[in-house]
Design a protein around this motif. Structure first.
Motif, short mmCIF file in Angstrom:
data_model
loop_
_atom_site.label_atom_id
_atom_site.label_comp_id
_atom_site.label_asym_id
_atom_site.label_seq_id
_atom_site.Cartn_x
_atom_site.Cartn_y
_atom_site.Cartn_z
N MET B 1 -4.71 -19.20 -2.25
CA MET B 1 -5.42 -18.95 -0.98
C MET B 1 -6.72 -19.75 -0.97
O MET B 1 -7.44 -19.78 -1.95
CB MET B 1 -5.71 -17.46 -0.88
CG MET B 1 -6.40 -17.12 0.40
SD MET B 1 -6.23 -15.39 0.82
CE MET B 1 -4.58 -15.02 0.38
N SER B 2 -6.99 -20.37 0.15
CA SER B 2 -8.19 -21.20 0.20
C SER B 2 -9.41 -20.30 0.26
O SER B 2 -9.36 -19.16 0.71
CB SER B 2 -8.15 -22.12 1.41
OG SER B 2 -8.60 -21.43 2.55
N LEU B 4 -11.67 -20.36 2.16
CA LEU B 4 -12.04 -20.06 3.54
C LEU B 4 -11.72 -18.62 3.91
O LEU B 4 -12.40 -17.99 4.70
CB LEU B 4 -11.25 -21.02 4.46
CG LEU B 4 -11.79 -21.26 5.85
CD1 LEU B 4 -13.19 -21.80 5.79
CD2 LEU B 4 -10.87 -22.22 6.58
N HIS B 5 -10.62 -18.10 3.33
CA HIS B 5 -10.14 -16.80 3.77
C HIS B 5 -10.55 -15.66 2.85
O HIS B 5 -10.10 -14.54 3.02
CB HIS B 5 -8.62 -16.83 3.90
CG HIS B 5 -8.18 -17.84 4.89
ND1 HIS B 5 -8.53 -17.77 6.20
CD2 HIS B 5 -7.45 -18.97 4.75
CE1 HIS B 5 -8.01 -18.80 6.84
NE2 HIS B 5 -7.36 -19.55 5.99
N THR B 7 -12.81 -12.69 1.57
CA THR B 7 -13.66 -11.81 2.35
C THR B 7 -15.04 -11.78 1.74
O THR B 7 -15.23 -12.02 0.55
CB THR B 7 -13.08 -10.40 2.36
OG1 THR B 7 -12.77 -10.06 1.04
CG2 THR B 7 -11.85 -10.36 3.22
N GLY B 11 -16.76 -6.70 2.91
CA GLY B 11 -15.41 -6.22 2.62
C GLY B 11 -15.31 -5.67 1.21
O GLY B 11 -14.79 -4.57 0.99
N LYS B 12 -15.83 -6.42 0.24
CA LYS B 12 -15.77 -5.98 -1.15
C LYS B 12 -16.52 -4.67 -1.32
O LYS B 12 -16.07 -3.77 -2.02
CB LYS B 12 -16.38 -7.05 -2.07
CG LYS B 12 -15.59 -8.36 -2.08
CD LYS B 12 -14.64 -8.42 -3.26
CE LYS B 12 -13.52 -9.44 -3.03
NZ LYS B 12 -13.99 -10.81 -2.93
N MET B 14 -17.05 -2.36 1.00
CA MET B 14 -16.27 -1.28 1.60
C MET B 14 -15.12 -0.85 0.68
O MET B 14 -14.82 0.32 0.56
CB MET B 14 -15.70 -1.72 2.96
CG MET B 14 -16.67 -1.65 4.12
SD MET B 14 -17.46 -0.05 4.31
CE MET B 14 -16.14 0.87 5.10
N LEU B 15 -14.50 -1.86 0.06
CA LEU B 15 -13.39 -1.56 -0.83
C LEU B 15 -13.87 -0.69 -1.99
O LEU B 15 -13.27 0.32 -2.34
CB LEU B 15 -12.77 -2.86 -1.33
CG LEU B 15 -11.38 -2.75 -1.95
CD1 LEU B 15 -10.39 -2.20 -0.95
CD2 LEU B 15 -10.92 -4.11 -2.45
N PHE B 17 -16.55 1.19 -2.06
CA PHE B 17 -16.91 2.50 -1.54
C PHE B 17 -15.65 3.36 -1.35
O PHE B 17 -15.61 4.53 -1.71
CB PHE B 17 -17.65 2.33 -0.21
CG PHE B 17 -17.78 3.61 0.57
CD1 PHE B 17 -18.74 4.56 0.21
CD2 PHE B 17 -16.94 3.88 1.64
CE1 PHE B 17 -18.85 5.74 0.92
CE2 PHE B 17 -17.05 5.07 2.35
CZ PHE B 17 -18.01 6.00 1.99
N GLY B 18 -14.62 2.72 -0.79
CA GLY B 18 -13.37 3.44 -0.53
C GLY B 18 -12.76 3.97 -1.81
O GLY B 18 -12.36 5.14 -1.89
N TYR B 19 -12.70 3.12 -2.84
CA TYR B 19 -12.14 3.56 -4.11
C TYR B 19 -12.97 4.70 -4.71
O TYR B 19 -12.42 5.67 -5.23
CB TYR B 19 -12.04 2.40 -5.10
CG TYR B 19 -10.90 1.46 -4.78
CD1 TYR B 19 -9.67 1.95 -4.36
CD2 TYR B 19 -11.05 0.09 -4.91
CE1 TYR B 19 -8.63 1.10 -4.07
CE2 TYR B 19 -10.00 -0.79 -4.63
CZ TYR B 19 -8.80 -0.26 -4.21
OH TYR B 19 -7.77 -1.11 -3.92
N PHE B 21 -14.76 6.84 -3.09
CA PHE B 21 -14.48 8.01 -2.26
C PHE B 21 -13.15 8.65 -2.67
O PHE B 21 -13.03 9.86 -2.77
CB PHE B 21 -14.44 7.55 -0.80
CG PHE B 21 -14.09 8.62 0.20
CD1 PHE B 21 -14.88 9.75 0.31
CD2 PHE B 21 -13.01 8.46 1.04
CE1 PHE B 21 -14.56 10.72 1.26
CE2 PHE B 21 -12.70 9.43 1.98
CZ PHE B 21 -13.48 10.56 2.08
N LEU B 22 -12.14 7.79 -2.96
CA LEU B 22 -10.82 8.31 -3.29
C LEU B 22 -10.79 8.92 -4.70
O LEU B 22 -10.07 9.88 -4.94
CB LEU B 22 -9.77 7.21 -3.18
CG LEU B 22 -9.36 6.78 -1.77
CD1 LEU B 22 -8.45 5.57 -1.81
CD2 LEU B 22 -8.67 7.93 -1.04
#
Lengths: 305, 280, 377
Positions: B1-2, B4-5, B7, B11-12, B14-15, B17-19, B21-22
């Motif tokens: 993956m280049s 460019l894409h 995140t 994003g990192k 939030m990820l 934080f999400g983990y 939280f879980l």
């Protein structure tokens, strides 16, 4: 020869119907019939007897009378405790769904853009908690949210607050519980959708001068609509009827329709009322389901033409 | 993956934080299962005593045994019925009542648990009213669990069958196998992984269910979730912490094993592809 | 390479002429007519191709032969036996699927043995037959492999061996080269024809690839919207198309619209707004004066010269507008004064471009009296 052939043919079509009828009969017997019973009882009167409701048909003067009791439904429409329960359920489910989307979308997006090797592990980490008993995951929050629980201790320790917050047994606890329990259901369809997004579309957008944020809003977000709708459905529908979470975390002040139903049945012993509550809950749920089907149907049509 | 894409930090973040939280609540649960104090939020020393207490709690062990029995039986029957249903949905010519069939099979997916629970309970009482017997208990839970898990398993199997190359079944028929034989010799072995995951799904759904079981079961049968529910209603209980930790460890172990198997299969698949390419 | 059944079997009985007999077969799906009143006779031992674009009905017809679809009306006979009421598993017909449909959970050996096992053949016989078949397709050393451990070409060999193992009376090939890349394709076409001819099995194949049909088949049926448009040997279809559709479907062609001017016994002339001269045809045709017709002329039948050809009846002057270079030859797109554009092949005999024609050159096009075909408009 011909009779043999005919016999074989009928045997063949019999076996076809045998395969169809086993699951069919099961679902008729254990799903359709129970549902019709609920519908029937919702029009009955509560009585002190076994079973505690009246029949709909009466034989009197050599004629069959059918008596439909509509007071259950009327009560649902005028009594505050029912109206509150329905509105509360919709509000709590709706806001929780929105929160799930706000937390879940960036997570799903980030996972979908990870290198393929770490993608699977990242996704597995999202799914893993839902393999642990639902009940226990909700229970885990009880120790945290209590007035003398860990969260308050932490906040008091840091000095953000002076007096412990009351979270347990309030709607806020129910929100936390629902978001926590249903977050994976939001992430999975979003991820499935986002990972399929053709990155060349984004490259085309950049090439035509769109900045990343703009490209996200005009390309990624609209194209992930299906995932968003699917995720919201998966969270919203069970959340509206949720019983365990308001019971364990929300406390008496969180009036949701699932609890109302259980109370009518087990506490008040009012079977007809409980049935009416169930029927109206289903009618309410039909609204988002029909919208969902409509959107899906429209997209199917769009693809065919 | 280049690049460019990739995140950004948001994003990192939030990820992460999400983990957190879980997983944090579960982690805290495990830590406090080793707490010697009864009060679940005050740490007063390391101890195994709640685990010992758990294994001395006959009611809890009984409930676990009931749960396992019900889950095993209902998952098995559910997979068999769901296989038939999925075959009907994906392989059979349209027939009268096909629309109702599809609706009946998938409706439990969108049915709130309380409604399913209430309707089954009302039916079981009506039936036992007719026959004058008490039908409540393990049988009721089993029947209810088959009904609601079948919808999930049918979805899993239908999607597997729908994506299965139909020419495989046609090829077998072309080579002389009749429909029944094709099903057992070709279709079934190929969808076996889906059958296994369908069974596991039904098994865990059954093990996890508290609402439906509480409604339909009488005093004669208590499943583990029912027991946990009635215990934790009264507030946090260290024995439940111990039980939860055991369950978490079990799941974690299963996950590691599953991951290992997947990894090995992936490696083998890559090797096979290379092998085929080399000789092309 | 195309098989020549005349050489293999000098004489044919009437029964062999109608080995596969498709009699007025129509297949409808919910009101959509996929196969429209098709009749075909396929000879014993030939490789017969159903050629057409997607949705022309060729695959449906093949599936009717295999027994996966039942014709709405009409009959299918194989070697005189009616097939309509036989399910696929009772027909002496085997098919090689486009995706090969190799059973993923069985080894190569088990795949090839599958059909024989269904017939209840004794185990030692099965073993012998499987080995024979794997020998035939040179896959013996892969007998223990699973399908996903094979390359595309190897999978195709296994699929062929599996469909031939039961010695079917009729072999069906569904887009046989569809899943292979171009380079492998021509090699496998040759091999497949050789194996099929060696066994003498009658074969019906479906393809959308005209080149594939031309190289592999003894005869071709050209299909369009459920109907047969023309049946013939590859060169008949190419050189003597009976319709504009057939002429345009295979190869490239110039179509010149016109009207019959003179309709004589031994020659015909056609007047066209596209050309200054009348088109002269050196033989009689079944038409009438004043009839509107299409004159079909293949680009390679046109000669390109710098100077006006003295002895040709059919000629036209024009300007080169486009050149498509193909290495061995070039295709000139020549614009005539009427505005019509004709394609003409020019063999690149010389190596240096400067000695050839180039853009905006004025050139003469000419063709012989029998170079083109007159088709009904």
């Amino acid at each position: 020869m011909n009779t043999l052939k005919r016999w074989l043919n009928t045997a063949k079509s019999h076996s076809r119907w045998a395969v169809i009828s086993v699951p069919y009969l099961w679902m008729l017997l254990f799903f359709a019939v129970p549902f019709l019973i609920v519908l029937k009882i919702s029009f009955a009167y509560q009585v002190v007897a076994i079973p505690p409701y009246t029949g709909l048909l009466e034989l009197a003067d050599q004629s069959v009378l059918m008596k439909l009791n509509l007071t259950n439904y009327l009560q649902l429409m005028v009594e505050d405790k029912y109206i509150d329960a329905y509105l509360n359920s919709i509000q709590i489910a709706g806001i929780s769904t929105l929160l799930c989307l706000l937390i879940g979308y960036p997570m799903a997006y980030t996972i979908a853009r990870l290198p393929p090797t770490s993608r699977n592990i990242a996704l597995m980490l999202v799914i893993l908690p839902s393999w642990i008993s639902f009940l226990i995951r909700i229970y885990a929050w009880m120790g945290i949210l209590q007035t003398n629980g860990l969260l308050n201790k932490l906040l008091l320790g840091i000095g953000i607050i002076d007096t412990p917050l009351r979270i347990m047994n309030t709607p806020l606890a129910a929100y936390i519980g629902i978001v926590y329990a249903y977050l994976p259901f939001m992430i999975l369809p979003l991820y499935a959708n986002l990972v399929k997004l053709d990155l060349r579309l984004l490259e085309a957008a950049y090439d035509l001068g769109a900045r990343p944020w703009k490209a996200f809003l005009t390309i990624t977000l609209p194209l992930s609509r299906r995932g968003i709708v699917a995720g919201c459905m998966l969270v919203m529908i069970p959340a509206v009827g949720e019983y365990v979470i308001p019971e364990l975390l929300g406390g008496p002040s969180t009036r949701m329709i699932g609890r109302q139903l259980a109370n009518e049945f087990f506490v008040a012993g009012n079977w007809p009322m409980a049935s009416a509550v169930a029927i109206v809950m289903l009618l309410l749920l039909m609204v988002p389901i029909l919208i969902f089907n409509h959107i899906q149907g429209k997209e199917m049509e769009g693809r065919l033409t | 993956m280049s690049s460019l894409h990739r995140t950004g930090l948001f994003g990192k973040g939030m990820l992460g934080f999400g983990y957190a939280f879980l997983y944090l609540p579960i982690l805290i649960l495990i830590i406090f299962s080793f707490n010697s104090s009864r009060i679940s939020t005050v740490w007063s020393g390391f101890s195994f005593k709640w685990y010992i207490a758990l294994f001395k709690d006959d009611a809890m062990l009984n409930a676990a045994w009931v749960s396992l029995k019900v889950a095993f039986a209902s998952a098995t029957v559910s997979v068999i019925l769901a296989t038939l249903a999925a075959m009907v949905l994906t392989r059979f010519r349209p027939f009268r009542g096909r629309t109702l069939f599809g609706a009946l099979i998938t409706a439990p997916l969108v049915m709130p648990e309380v409604v399913t629970a209430l309707s089954l309970l009302l039916m079981f009482t009506t039936v036992s009213g007719f026959f004058g017997t008490s039908s409540k208990g393990m049988l009721s839970i089993f029947l209810a669990h088959v009904t609601f898990t079948m919808a999930f398993v049918t979805v899993v199997l239908s999607s597997r069958l729908a994506e299965l190359d139909k020419s495989l079944e046609e090829a077998a028929m072309d080579l002389g196998a009749n429909r029944v034989k094709v099903f057992f010799v070709i279709t079934l072995p190929i969808i076996m992984p889906a059958l296994v995951s369908g069974w596991l799904l039904a098994f865990t759904l059954s093990l996890d269910d508290v609402v439906i079981a509480s409604f339909v079961s009488g005093p004669s049968a208590t499943t583990l979730p029912m027991k946990i529910f009635s215990t934790v209603r009264l507030g946090p209980n260290p024995k439940i912490n111990a039980l939860a930790s055991l369950l978490v460890m079990l799941v974690a172990q299963a996950a590691v094993i599953g991951w290992y198997i997947m990894q090995r299969q992936e490696k083998r698949r890559l090797r096979d592809i290379q092998l085929a390419l080399k000789e092309g | 390479m195309a098989a020549n059944p005349e050489a293999v079997r000098p004489e044919r009985s009437a029964a062999d002429e109608r080995y596969v007999f498709i009699d007025d077969v129509t297949k409808e799906f919910d009101g959509f007519v996929a196969v429209d009143d098709v009749s075909l006779s396929i000879r014993k031992g030939e490789i017969f191709a159903l050629l057409g674009g997607s949705g022309c009905g060729k695959s449906t017809l093949l599936r009717c032969l295999a027994g996966f679809e039942k014709p709405t009306t009409g009959r299918i006979l194989l070697d005189g036996q009616p097939m309509n009421d036989l399910p696929p598993y009772e027909r002496p017909i085997n098919m090689m699927f486009q995706s090969y449909a190799l059973f993923p959970h069985m080894t190569v050996e088990q795949n090839v043995a599958f059909g024989l096992k269904q017939d209840g053949m004794p185990k030692p016989d099965i073993k012998r037959r499987v080995e024979e078949m794997l020998n035939l397709v040179q896959m013996v050393k892969f007998a223990g492999r699973k399908p996903h451990q094979l390359s595309g070409g190897q999978q195709q060999r296994v699929a062929l061996a599996r469909s031939l193992a039961k010695s079917p009376k009729l072999l069906l090939l569904d887009e046989p080269m569809g899943a292979l890349d171009k380079k492998l394709r021509s090699q496998m076409q040759l091999e497949l024809v050789n194996i099929v001819e060696k066994l003498g099995v009658t074969c019906v194949m479906v393809t959308h690839d005209q080149e594939e049909a031309m190289t592999m088949a003894t005869r071709i049926a050209l299909m369009d919207s459920g109907r047969i448009r023309q049946v013939g040997t590859p060169d008949e279809i190419y050189e003597q198309p009976t319709s504009r559709f057939a002429a345009e479907f295979i190869g490239s062609v110039n179509i010149i619209e016109g009207v019959i001017k003179d309709d004589e016994k031994d020659f015909v002339t056609i007047q066209s707004a596209a050309l200054a001269h009348l088109i002269h045809i050196g033989h009689g045709i079944s038409g009438f004066e004043g009839q509107r017709v299409n004159f079909a002329l293949r680009p390679e039948k046109i000669t390109v010269t710098k100077d006006e050809p003295a002895d040709a009846h059919n000629k036209a002057q024009g300007v080169i507008e486009d050149i498509a270079y193909f290495g061995s030859h070039s295709v000139f797109h020549v614009r005539l004064p009427s505005g019509t554009r004709l394609m003409a092949h020019f063999a690149n005999r010389k190596r240096w471009a400067s000695e050839n024609f180039t853009w905006t050159d004025k050139v003469w096009l000419s063709w012989g009296d029998n170079a083109g075909v007159v088709l009904p408009a």
